[in-house]
Scaffold this motif. Structure first.
Motif, PDB file in Angstrom:
ATOM      1  N   VAL A  72       0.759  -1.340  -0.079  1.00 14.08           N
ATOM      2  CA  VAL A  72       0.069  -0.024  -0.093  1.00 14.08           C
ATOM      3  C   VAL A  72       0.798   1.222   0.181  1.00 14.08           C
ATOM      4  CG1 VAL A  72      -1.891   1.271   1.094  1.00 14.08           C
ATOM      5  CG2 VAL A  72      -1.719  -1.408   1.169  1.00 14.08           C
ATOM      6  N   GLY A  73       0.549   2.221  -0.969  1.00 15.78           N
ATOM      7  CA  GLY A  73       1.159   3.373  -1.024  1.00 15.78           C
ATOM      8  C   GLY A  73       2.453   3.474  -1.782  1.00 15.78           C
ATOM      9  N   GLU A  74       3.103   2.207  -2.222  1.00 18.28           N
ATOM     10  CA  GLU A  74       4.397   2.072  -2.741  1.00 18.28           C
ATOM     11  C   GLU A  74       4.242   1.220  -4.262  1.00 18.28           C
ATOM     12  OE1 GLU A  74       7.513   0.740  -0.236  1.00 18.28           O
ATOM     13  OE2 GLU A  74       6.709   1.189   1.351  1.00 18.28           O
ATOM     14  N   ARG A  75       3.692   0.341  -4.318  1.00 21.59           N
ATOM     15  CA  ARG A  75       3.768  -0.496  -5.528  1.00 21.59           C
ATOM     16  C   ARG A  75       2.620  -1.335  -5.577  1.00 21.59           C
ATOM     17  NH1 ARG A  75       8.589  -0.550  -8.048  1.00 21.59           N
ATOM     18  NH2 ARG A  75       8.104  -0.666 -10.173  1.00 21.59           N
ATOM     19  N   THR A  76       2.072  -1.821  -6.620  1.00 22.93           N
ATOM     20  CA  THR A  76       1.191  -2.743  -7.016  1.00 22.93           C
ATOM     21  C   THR A  76       1.691  -3.662  -7.973  1.00 22.93           C
ATOM     22  OG1 THR A  76      -0.763  -1.683  -5.890  1.00 22.93           O
ATOM     23  CG2 THR A  76      -1.063  -3.211  -7.686  1.00 22.93           C
ATOM     24  N   LYS A  77       1.414  -4.816  -7.960  1.00 23.38           N
ATOM     25  CA  LYS A  77       1.710  -5.736  -9.184  1.00 23.38           C
ATOM     26  C   LYS A  77       0.339  -6.530  -9.565  1.00 23.38           C
ATOM     27  CE  LYS A  77       6.586  -6.926  -9.182  1.00 23.38           C
ATOM     28  NZ  LYS A  77       7.284  -6.622 -10.125  1.00 23.38           N
ATOM     29  N   ILE A  78      -0.157  -6.338 -10.996  1.00 26.88           N
ATOM     30  CA  ILE A  78      -1.404  -6.874 -11.325  1.00 26.88           C
ATOM     31  C   ILE A  78      -1.048  -7.641 -12.599  1.00 26.88           C
ATOM     32  CG2 ILE A  78      -1.904  -4.770 -12.563  1.00 26.88           C
ATOM     33  CD1 ILE A  78      -4.964  -5.167 -11.742  1.00 26.88           C
ATOM     34  N   LYS A 112       3.074   3.197  -7.676  1.00 31.51           N
ATOM     35  CA  LYS A 112       3.476   2.492  -8.782  1.00 31.51           C
ATOM     36  C   LYS A 112       2.827   1.573  -9.190  1.00 31.51           C
ATOM     37  CE  LYS A 112       8.304   4.156  -8.699  1.00 31.51           C
ATOM     38  NZ  LYS A 112       8.315   4.977  -7.501  1.00 31.51           N
ATOM     39  N   ILE A 113       2.434   1.150 -10.416  1.00 35.18           N
ATOM     40  CA  ILE A 113       1.592   0.080 -10.788  1.00 35.18           C
ATOM     41  C   ILE A 113       2.454  -0.816 -11.947  1.00 35.18           C
ATOM     42  CG2 ILE A 113      -0.455  -0.949 -12.053  1.00 35.18           C
ATOM     43  CD1 ILE A 113      -1.845   1.425 -10.445  1.00 35.18           C
ATOM     44  N   ASP A 114       2.589  -2.342 -11.611  1.00 37.19           N
ATOM     45  CA  ASP A 114       3.261  -3.015 -12.778  1.00 37.19           C
ATOM     46  C   ASP A 114       2.239  -3.892 -13.475  1.00 37.19           C
ATOM     47  OD1 ASP A 114       5.733  -1.837 -12.072  1.00 37.19           O
ATOM     48  OD2 ASP A 114       6.325  -3.501 -10.695  1.00 37.19           O
ATOM     49  N   ILE A 115       1.875  -3.698 -14.596  1.00 35.68           N
ATOM     50  CA  ILE A 115       0.948  -4.663 -15.233  1.00 35.68           C
ATOM     51  C   ILE A 115       1.654  -5.684 -15.984  1.00 35.68           C
ATOM     52  CG2 ILE A 115      -0.948  -4.723 -17.064  1.00 35.68           C
ATOM     53  CD1 ILE A 115      -1.143  -1.897 -16.386  1.00 35.68           C
ATOM     54  N   VAL A 116       1.341  -7.046 -15.545  1.00 37.19           N
ATOM     55  CA  VAL A 116       1.966  -8.220 -15.907  1.00 37.19           C
ATOM     56  C   VAL A 116       1.150  -8.920 -16.842  1.00 37.19           C
ATOM     57  CG1 VAL A 116       3.087 -10.352 -14.965  1.00 37.19           C
ATOM     58  CG2 VAL A 116       3.469  -8.007 -13.963  1.00 37.19           C
ATOM     59  N   ARG A 117       1.481  -9.726 -17.708  1.00 41.63           N
ATOM     60  CA  ARG A 117       0.761 -10.535 -18.717  1.00 41.63           C
ATOM     61  C   ARG A 117       0.848 -11.902 -17.957  1.00 41.63           C
ATOM     62  NH1 ARG A 117      -0.338  -9.354 -23.496  1.00 41.63           N
ATOM     63  NH2 ARG A 117       1.612  -8.023 -23.790  1.00 41.63           N
ATOM     64  N   TYR A 118      -0.265 -12.458 -17.390  1.00 44.18           N
ATOM     65  CA  TYR A 118      -0.342 -13.805 -16.986  1.00 44.18           C
ATOM     66  C   TYR A 118      -0.069 -14.937 -18.198  1.00 44.18           C
ATOM     67  CZ  TYR A 118      -2.527 -18.115 -15.111  1.00 44.18           C
ATOM     68  OH  TYR A 118      -2.544 -19.498 -14.656  1.00 44.18           O
ATOM     69  N   LEU A 173       2.177 -12.571  -6.013  1.00 42.78           N
ATOM     70  CA  LEU A 173       1.428 -12.454  -7.577  1.00 42.78           C
ATOM     71  C   LEU A 173       1.500 -13.813  -7.981  1.00 42.78           C
ATOM     72  CD1 LEU A 173       0.345 -10.047  -9.447  1.00 42.78           C
ATOM     73  CD2 LEU A 173       2.212 -10.492 -10.864  1.00 42.78           C
ATOM     74  N   VAL A 174       2.541 -14.438  -7.950  1.00 41.36           N
ATOM     75  CA  VAL A 174       2.526 -15.910  -8.698  1.00 41.36           C
ATOM     76  C   VAL A 174       2.127 -17.030  -7.754  1.00 41.36           C
ATOM     77  CG1 VAL A 174       4.002 -17.735  -9.598  1.00 41.36           C
ATOM     78  CG2 VAL A 174       4.506 -15.245 -10.192  1.00 41.36           C
ATOM     79  N   GLY A 175       2.236 -16.857  -6.093  1.00 37.33           N
ATOM     80  CA  GLY A 175       1.758 -17.615  -5.346  1.00 37.33           C
ATOM     81  C   GLY A 175       2.783 -18.731  -5.219  1.00 37.33           C
ATOM     82  N   TRP A 176       4.077 -18.546  -5.400  1.00 35.38           N
ATOM     83  CA  TRP A 176       5.044 -19.361  -5.353  1.00 35.38           C
ATOM     84  C   TRP A 176       6.273 -18.747  -4.478  1.00 35.38           C
ATOM     85  CZ3 TRP A 176       7.179 -23.583  -8.925  1.00 35.38           C
ATOM     86  CH2 TRP A 176       6.059 -24.339  -9.338  1.00 35.38           C
ATOM     87  N   GLU A 177       7.054 -19.593  -3.939  1.00 35.33           N
ATOM     88  CA  GLU A 177       8.226 -18.866  -2.868  1.00 35.33           C
ATOM     89  C   GLU A 177       9.347 -18.740  -3.968  1.00 35.33           C
ATOM     90  OE1 GLU A 177      11.758 -20.539   0.049  1.00 35.33           O
ATOM     91  OE2 GLU A 177       9.516 -21.364   0.474  1.00 35.33           O
ATOM     92  N   LEU A 178       9.875 -17.405  -4.130  1.00 34.47           N
ATOM     93  CA  LEU A 178      11.048 -17.364  -5.200  1.00 34.47           C
ATOM     94  C   LEU A 178      12.188 -16.934  -4.490  1.00 34.47           C
ATOM     95  CD1 LEU A 178       9.004 -14.943  -7.776  1.00 34.47           C
ATOM     96  CD2 LEU A 178       9.228 -17.268  -7.689  1.00 34.47           C
ATOM     97  N   ASN A 179      13.242 -17.586  -4.748  1.00 34.80           N
ATOM     98  CA  ASN A 179      14.541 -17.343  -4.199  1.00 34.80           C
ATOM     99  C   ASN A 179      15.498 -16.992  -5.382  1.00 34.80           C
ATOM    100  OD1 ASN A 179      14.000 -18.277  -1.606  1.00 34.80           O
ATOM    101  ND2 ASN A 179      13.917 -20.437  -2.570  1.00 34.80           N
ATOM    102  N   ILE A 180      16.271 -15.752  -5.084  1.00 34.28           N
ATOM    103  CA  ILE A 180      17.171 -15.400  -6.305  1.00 34.28           C
ATOM    104  C   ILE A 180      18.593 -15.367  -5.807  1.00 34.28           C
ATOM    105  CG2 ILE A 180      17.540 -13.290  -7.461  1.00 34.28           C
ATOM    106  CD1 ILE A 180      14.769 -12.264  -6.867  1.00 34.28           C
ATOM    107  N   PHE A 181      19.287 -15.659  -6.624  1.00 36.62           N
ATOM    108  CA  PHE A 181      20.679 -15.881  -6.604  1.00 36.62           C
ATOM    109  C   PHE A 181      21.591 -15.577  -7.999  1.00 36.62           C
ATOM    110  CE2 PHE A 181      18.658 -19.802  -4.610  1.00 36.62           C
ATOM    111  CZ  PHE A 181      19.324 -19.687  -3.567  1.00 36.62           C
TER     112      PHE A 181
END
Length: 195
Positions: A72-78, A112-118, A173-181
């Motif tokens: 809230v107030g910072e960023r939304t991904k849809i 900010k709003i990021d619109i993502v293609r499902y 958004l994806v509903g998965w745990e994401l780990n970045i390396f």
């Protein structure tokens, strides 16, 4: 009578008495003095309703909102999906010269709003959700809905985002745990596991 608790507002929002505002109706609890209308501007459904109001293709059911993640107030991904291949779901949400999304951003006080293609392909969906960062390699474990993402060194901070915001919202958004390396961190991680 409607009321918005402080928790249902963005920290950036300050409203003066008499100012008109658009809220989302969360609940109508029955009180001793009659029904009270509990309103929200922080709920993810508020963003969903704004898109339904601004984008006729969503209202008509041609474009579907698959998922929303919000700080809230910072960023939304849809994440959006088009049921008609002739209709570009992202383009429909953005509008001519960004007119549609600009109206929503203004209503959300500059969030900010990021619109993502499902995408049904989870790797493709994760890549889209984590944009603008580029992912070099994705290793998925569908049983536990977990993915390890390997990125180039120069993409690491972009993928993680400010205070981990980008990866957290992408994960929600994806509903998965994401780990970045980075490739180096991944090799080190594999070495430790094999030891």
């Amino acid at each position: 009578e409607g009321y918005i608790p402080r928790i249902e507002l963005s920290s950036q929002e300050e409203f003066k008495q008499g100012k008109r505002l658009r809220p989302y109706v969360l609940d109508v609890p029955r009180e001793a003095l009659g029904p009270q209308i509990l309103l929200s501007r922080a709920n993810v459904n508020f963003v969903k309703r704004l898109f339904e109001l601004e984008v006729p293709e969503i209202y008509e059911g041609i474009v579907e909102i698959k998922s929303i993640a919000r700080t809230v107030g910072e960023r939304t991904k849809i994440a959006v999906y088009s049921k008609d291949e002739k209709v570009d779901c992202v383009g429909a949400c953005v509008g001519m010269r960004g007119a549609r999304v600009k109206t929503i951003v203004t209503e959300l006080q500059g969030e900010k709003i990021d619109i993502v293609r499902y995408a049904d392909d989870i790797k493709e969906y994760i890549q889209a959700a984590l944009s603008p960062a580029e992912i070099s390699q994705i290793q998925i474990n569908p049983e536990i809905k977990k993915a390890n993402l390997i990125v180039a060194e120069d993409q690491l901070s972009l993928a993680i985002g400010k205070r981990g915001q980008n990866v957290r919202l992408a994960s929600e958004l994806v509903g998965w745990e994401l780990n970045i390396f980075t490739a180096e961190q991944w090799q080190e991680n594999q070495r430790i596991r094999q030891a």
